[in-house]
Scaffold this motif. Structure first.
Motif, PDB file in Angstrom:
ATOM      1  N   LYS A  43     -10.245   2.145  -4.551  1.00 52.82           N
ATOM      2  CA  LYS A  43     -10.415   2.593  -5.862  1.00 52.82           C
ATOM      3  C   LYS A  43      -9.600   1.732  -6.678  1.00 52.82           C
ATOM      4  CE  LYS A  43     -11.291   7.512  -5.396  1.00 52.82           C
ATOM      5  NZ  LYS A  43     -10.564   8.965  -5.525  1.00 52.82           N
ATOM      6  N   VAL A  44      -8.380   2.124  -6.998  1.00 52.04           N
ATOM      7  CA  VAL A  44      -7.418   0.939  -7.521  1.00 52.04           C
ATOM      8  C   VAL A  44      -7.217   0.025  -6.370  1.00 52.04           C
ATOM      9  CG1 VAL A  44      -5.021   0.795  -8.594  1.00 52.04           C
ATOM     10  CG2 VAL A  44      -6.314   2.835  -9.043  1.00 52.04           C
ATOM     11  N   GLY A  45      -7.066   0.418  -5.495  1.00 51.77           N
ATOM     12  CA  GLY A  45      -6.771  -0.424  -4.079  1.00 51.77           C
ATOM     13  C   GLY A  45      -8.090  -0.773  -3.504  1.00 51.77           C
ATOM     14  N   PRO A  46      -8.166  -2.078  -2.746  1.00 52.53           N
ATOM     15  CA  PRO A  46      -9.275  -2.579  -2.091  1.00 52.53           C
ATOM     16  C   PRO A  46      -9.833  -1.580  -1.085  1.00 52.53           C
ATOM     17  CG  PRO A  46      -7.250  -3.512  -0.916  1.00 52.53           C
ATOM     18  CD  PRO A  46      -6.900  -2.423  -2.216  1.00 52.53           C
ATOM     19  N   ASN A  47     -11.244  -1.932  -0.848  1.00 51.14           N
ATOM     20  CA  ASN A  47     -12.173  -1.157   0.270  1.00 51.14           C
ATOM     21  C   ASN A  47     -11.344  -1.633   1.699  1.00 51.14           C
ATOM     22  OD1 ASN A  47     -14.014  -0.377   1.836  1.00 51.14           O
ATOM     23  ND2 ASN A  47     -15.652  -1.630   1.069  1.00 51.14           N
ATOM     24  N   LEU A  48     -11.121  -0.568   2.571  1.00 51.26           N
ATOM     25  CA  LEU A  48     -10.709  -0.916   3.790  1.00 51.26           C
ATOM     26  C   LEU A  48     -11.657  -0.740   4.758  1.00 51.26           C
ATOM     27  CD1 LEU A  48      -7.391   1.195   3.346  1.00 51.26           C
ATOM     28  CD2 LEU A  48      -7.497  -1.340   3.000  1.00 51.26           C
ATOM     29  N   THR A  49     -12.991  -0.626   4.317  1.00 52.41           N
ATOM     30  CA  THR A  49     -13.917  -0.324   5.619  1.00 52.41           C
ATOM     31  C   THR A  49     -14.835  -1.717   5.693  1.00 52.41           C
ATOM     32  OG1 THR A  49     -15.559   0.213   3.851  1.00 52.41           O
ATOM     33  CG2 THR A  49     -14.110   2.064   4.698  1.00 52.41           C
ATOM     34  N   GLY A 105       4.851  -3.144   1.443  1.00 50.86           N
ATOM     35  CA  GLY A 105       4.297  -2.925   0.046  1.00 50.86           C
ATOM     36  C   GLY A 105       3.841  -4.259  -0.522  1.00 50.86           C
ATOM     37  N   VAL A 106       3.237  -4.367  -1.641  1.00 50.26           N
ATOM     38  CA  VAL A 106       2.854  -5.286  -2.520  1.00 50.26           C
ATOM     39  C   VAL A 106       3.080  -5.265  -4.052  1.00 50.26           C
ATOM     40  CG1 VAL A 106       0.680  -6.830  -3.155  1.00 50.26           C
ATOM     41  CG2 VAL A 106       0.819  -5.508  -0.839  1.00 50.26           C
ATOM     42  N   PRO A 107       4.415  -5.366  -4.072  1.00 51.96           N
ATOM     43  CA  PRO A 107       4.855  -4.897  -5.499  1.00 51.96           C
ATOM     44  C   PRO A 107       3.882  -5.512  -6.611  1.00 51.96           C
ATOM     45  CG  PRO A 107       6.592  -5.480  -4.087  1.00 51.96           C
ATOM     46  CD  PRO A 107       5.487  -5.887  -3.303  1.00 51.96           C
ATOM     47  N   ASP A 108       3.653  -6.898  -6.566  1.00 54.27           N
ATOM     48  CA  ASP A 108       2.883  -7.192  -7.825  1.00 54.27           C
ATOM     49  C   ASP A 108       1.713  -6.588  -7.912  1.00 54.27           C
ATOM     50  OD1 ASP A 108       2.194  -8.489  -5.375  1.00 54.27           O
ATOM     51  OD2 ASP A 108       1.544 -10.316  -6.225  1.00 54.27           O
ATOM     52  N   LYS A 109       0.984  -6.096  -6.819  1.00 53.56           N
ATOM     53  CA  LYS A 109      -0.147  -5.416  -7.022  1.00 53.56           C
ATOM     54  C   LYS A 109      -0.055  -3.813  -7.276  1.00 53.56           C
ATOM     55  CE  LYS A 109      -2.632  -9.316  -6.507  1.00 53.56           C
ATOM     56  NZ  LYS A 109      -3.642  -9.236  -5.161  1.00 53.56           N
ATOM     57  N   GLY A 110       1.091  -3.491  -7.238  1.00 54.96           N
ATOM     58  CA  GLY A 110       1.359  -1.958  -7.429  1.00 54.96           C
ATOM     59  C   GLY A 110       1.621  -1.108  -6.344  1.00 54.96           C
ATOM     60  N   MET A 111       1.505  -1.713  -5.125  1.00 53.26           N
ATOM     61  CA  MET A 111       1.436  -0.777  -3.889  1.00 53.26           C
ATOM     62  C   MET A 111       2.761  -0.861  -3.422  1.00 53.26           C
ATOM     63  SD  MET A 111      -0.197  -1.447  -0.245  1.00 53.26           S
ATOM     64  CE  MET A 111      -0.008  -0.475   1.217  1.00 53.26           C
ATOM     65  N   LEU A 112       3.195   0.540  -3.029  1.00 52.03           N
ATOM     66  CA  LEU A 112       4.491   0.684  -2.631  1.00 52.03           C
ATOM     67  C   LEU A 112       4.964   0.432  -1.466  1.00 52.03           C
ATOM     68  CD1 LEU A 112       4.559   4.417  -4.323  1.00 52.03           C
ATOM     69  CD2 LEU A 112       5.727   2.404  -5.196  1.00 52.03           C
ATOM     70  N   SER A 113       6.125   0.159  -1.229  1.00 47.58           N
ATOM     71  CA  SER A 113       6.830   0.135   0.241  1.00 47.58           C
ATOM     72  C   SER A 113       6.755   1.577   0.921  1.00 47.58           C
ATOM     73  CB  SER A 113       7.895  -0.764   0.253  1.00 47.58           C
ATOM     74  OG  SER A 113       8.459  -0.550   1.558  1.00 47.58           O
ATOM     75  N   TRP A 114       6.299   1.528   2.112  1.00 43.75           N
ATOM     76  CA  TRP A 114       6.270   2.738   2.668  1.00 43.75           C
ATOM     77  C   TRP A 114       7.467   3.019   3.754  1.00 43.75           C
ATOM     78  CZ3 TRP A 114       3.813   7.168   0.691  1.00 43.75           C
ATOM     79  CH2 TRP A 114       2.847   6.806  -0.287  1.00 43.75           C
ATOM     80  N   LYS A 115       7.994   2.028   4.039  1.00 44.86           N
ATOM     81  CA  LYS A 115       9.008   1.929   5.092  1.00 44.86           C
ATOM     82  C   LYS A 115       9.988   2.994   5.019  1.00 44.86           C
ATOM     83  CE  LYS A 115      11.807  -1.900   3.415  1.00 44.86           C
ATOM     84  NZ  LYS A 115      12.102  -3.419   3.557  1.00 44.86           N
TER      85      LYS A 115
END
Length: 263
Positions: A184-190, A210-220
C-alpha cells in the motif's frame, strides 16, 4: 472448612457418596451376619481338632492368616478338579484389612477431589503445568533472544514460527504493506523486487532499524530479535503468492535468493 451446595451436581455427588458409605457398611454387616448365621447353623465338629495344631503355629502364620502344614489333611476339600487338590484356607486378615482400607481411601478421594474441592483434578493439573511451561518458554526467549542479530539470522521454516510471524505481521504491518503483503504505502512484499536488499539479513535489518526517510519505523524496541526473525521469515514465505491488487515492482530484482523459504 465450609461447604456449600451450589449446583445440582454437588448434590448428586453427596448422594452418591452417602450411598457408597451406606453400601460399604451394609456389605460389612451383611457379611458378618452371614458368617455368624452359617457358623451357628453348621457347627464345626472338628473345631477342637483343627484349632489344636493352630495354637502351636508360628507368629508369622498368625499374622499372615496361614494354617500350619500339619493341618493340610484336615483342610483338604473333597473335590479335586483335574487332580488339583485345594485347601479350605480362609482369606488372610491382612488382605481383608487392605480391601476395606481401599474403600476408605476411595471415599476420602471423592471427598477431597470431587466434593470439598481443594484438590486438583487432572485437567486443572494440566492447565497449571502448561502455564508453568509457557512461563519458562517466555523466560527462555527473553534470555536468548538477543543472540539473534542481522549477521547470524536465518530463515525459520517450521509452521509454528511462520504462524507467529504472520500474527506479528497482521498486527503491525498490514496498514502499510497490505493484509497479503501486496503493498500500500509500503512496497509489495510478494514479488522479487527489493528496495533494501533481498536477503534475510537485509530484511531483518530493515525491520529492526527502520527506514526513517521513507516513513518506516524502527521496530527493535517493540519486537525482540526472535520476533523480528519470525516476521522476516513470514515475509519470505509470501514470495510468489501474487495477491490481487499487488503494487507495481519497486527496487532491484533478486532473481535467485538461496535463502528464500519454500512453502
Amino acid at each position: 472448612m465450609n461447604f456449600e451446595i451450589k449446583t445440582g451436581e454437588d448434590l448428586f455427588l453427596i448422594v452418591v457418596l452417602c450411598c457408597l458409605i451406606l453400601g460399604a457398611l451394609a456389605l460389612m454387616v451383611t457379611t458378618l451376619h452371614l458368617y455368624l448365621t452359617v457358623k451357628q447353623a453348621f457347627p464345626d465338629s472338628s473345631k477342637k481338632e483343627v484349632d489344636e495344631p493352630y495354637q502351636y503355629s508360628s507368629l508369622w502364620h498368625r499374622i499372615m492368616g496361614l494354617r500350619p502344614t500339619a493341618m493340610n489333611d484336615q483342610l483338604m476339600l473333597e473335590h479335586a478338579p483335574d487332580g488339583i487338590q485345594e485347601l479350605d484356607n480362609p482369606t488372610p486378615g491382612w488382605f481383608m484389612a487392605l480391601f476395606y482400607g481401599t474403600i476408605v481411601c476411595a471415599i476420602g478421594y471423592m471427598l477431597y477431589y470431587h466434593v470439598l474441592g481443594p484438590g486438583d483434578v487432572m485437567n486443572q493439573e494440566y492447565t497449571a503445568e502448561m502455564a508453568v511451561a509457557e512461563k519458562a518458554h517466555e523466560e527462555y526467549l527473553k534470555k536468548f533472544a538477543n543472540s539473534v542479530n542481522e549477521s547470524n539470522v536465518t530463515i525459520l521454516r517450521d509452521e509454528k514460527a511462520i504462524e507467529a510471524g504472520k500474527k506479528i505481521f497482521d498486527q503491525n504491518c498490514t496498514a502499510c504493506h497490505g493484509a497479503a503483503g501486496e503493498g500500500k504505502v509500503g512496497p509489495n512484499l510478494t514479488d522479487n523486487y527489493w528496495l533494501h536488499g533481498g536477503t534475510i539479513n537485509a530484511v531483518f535489518k530493515t525491520i529492526a532499524e527502520g527506514v526513517p526517510d521513507k516513513g518506516m519505523l524502527s521496530w527493535k524496541k517493540q519486537l525482540n530479535p526472535i520476533q523480528i526473525q519470525q516476521v522476516s521469515s513470514y515475509i519470505f514465505s509470501l514470495q510468489g503468492t501474487k495477491p490481487a491488487g499487488a503494487k507495481e515492482p519497486q527496487g532491484e530484482e533478486v532473481k535467485t535468493a538461496p535463502d528464500v523459504a519454500k512453502r
